[in-house]
Write a protein that holds these residues in place. Structure first.
Motif, short mmCIF file in Angstrom:
data_model
loop_
_atom_site.label_atom_id
_atom_site.label_comp_id
_atom_site.label_asym_id
_atom_site.label_seq_id
_atom_site.Cartn_x
_atom_site.Cartn_y
_atom_site.Cartn_z
N GLN A 55 0.84 -1.21 0.00
CA GLN A 55 0.00 0.00 0.00
C GLN A 55 0.87 1.24 0.00
N LEU A 59 -5.66 0.85 0.41
CA LEU A 59 -6.44 -0.37 0.24
C LEU A 59 -7.85 -0.16 0.77
N LYS A 60 -8.82 -0.76 0.11
CA LYS A 60 -10.21 -0.68 0.53
C LYS A 60 -10.66 -2.04 1.04
N TYR A 75 -8.51 -5.97 6.18
CA TYR A 75 -7.43 -6.92 5.98
C TYR A 75 -6.96 -7.46 7.32
N GLY A 77 -6.87 -1.34 7.16
CA GLY A 77 -7.81 -1.04 6.09
C GLY A 77 -8.94 -0.14 6.55
N SER A 78 -9.96 0.02 5.70
CA SER A 78 -11.10 0.87 6.04
C SER A 78 -12.32 0.45 5.23
N ASN A 119 -4.81 4.27 6.29
CA ASN A 119 -4.86 4.70 4.88
C ASN A 119 -3.72 5.61 4.48
N HIS A 132 -8.40 -10.83 3.03
CA HIS A 132 -9.08 -9.60 2.61
C HIS A 132 -10.59 -9.81 2.51
N ASN A 169 -15.47 -4.60 0.70
CA ASN A 169 -16.29 -3.62 1.42
C ASN A 169 -17.77 -3.97 1.50
#
Length: 222
Positions: free
Chosen positions: A40, A46-47, A50, A81-82, A91, A105, A108
């Motif tokens: 990242q 990254l979305k 994780y 992550g978020s 982020n 992973h 979302n």
């Protein structure tokens, strides 16, 4: 590779039934990253959520001078992550593998739909987020207000608490750690950190050899 087994080992999922874990299994992916992989950058965060399943990852930022400084080290069970529901505060960091690492992973949309109907899991994630924020604030205070010796000792004790293995009167940090690596963590030059480590070694508080550092147990009692 048995994703279902790995999912069952994530502490946040302790309260879930086998059926719920199986459901999550259907929309997760596992990726193995080799050592030294930058997974990242702040300009391409990254979305999703994780989890580190095996290995170790380093979170770091760049000072305006271009110098790296470490924000934290993630190991098995740690998350980053978020989503639209929460942000784990990673982020704006670079994320790089310190060794070969297996990362789980969750996308979302599926994750958010899953969490909305499971408030107990959302509560666990919120608690985890709170601990992360407290830890980041503590590190920022150390970097801002204390001298280099204090910052070096702070990070060595932190690493020992997370990766330390008892060995007689010392705790060995089970993590390859060069003088430059430590300098990146405390926001200093390699030469400055080497001088501090040399002094600590002469005082009998640490032993350094082959990128391994041992801390005397007396340091961990302060």
């Amino acid at each position: 590779m048995n994703k279902l087994w790995y999912l069952s080992q994530i502490k946040l999922f302790d309260s879930l039934s086998k059926e719920e874990i199986q459901y999550m299994h259907d929309f997760t992916t596992m990726t193995t990253y080799s050592k030294g992989t930058l997974i990242q950058r702040p300009d391409n965060p990254l979305k999703g959520l994780y989890f580190v399943k095996t290995g170790k990852l380093r979170l770091y930022a760049l000072h305006e001078t271009g110098k790296e400084y470490t924000i934290g080290i993630l190991q098995k069970g740690n998350s980053f992550g978020s989503t639209n529901l929460f942000d784990l505060g990673t982020n704006n960091a670079y994320i790089e593998t310190l060794e070969e690492s297996l990362v789980c992973h969750f996308e979302n949309q599926q994750l958010e739909e899953f969490l909305i109907n499971r408030p107990q899991l959302m509560l666990a994630i919120i608690k985890t987020l709170g601990k992360k924020i407290e830890g980041q604030q503590e590190m920022l205070e150390e970097l801002a207000f204390y001298d280099l010796r204090h910052r070096v000792l702070f990070w060595l004790k932190k690493l020992s608490s997370e990766f330390g293995i008892e060995e007689g009167e010392y705790y060995i940090i089970d993590l390859p750690l060069s003088h430059q690596d430590l300098a990146n963590m405390v926001g200093a030059t390699r030469e400055g950190v080497s001088g501090i480590l040399s002094t600590l070694s002469k005082e009998g508080l640490i032993i350094t050899a082959r990128k391994r550092i041992r801390l005397h147990r007396s340091l961990l009692m302060k």
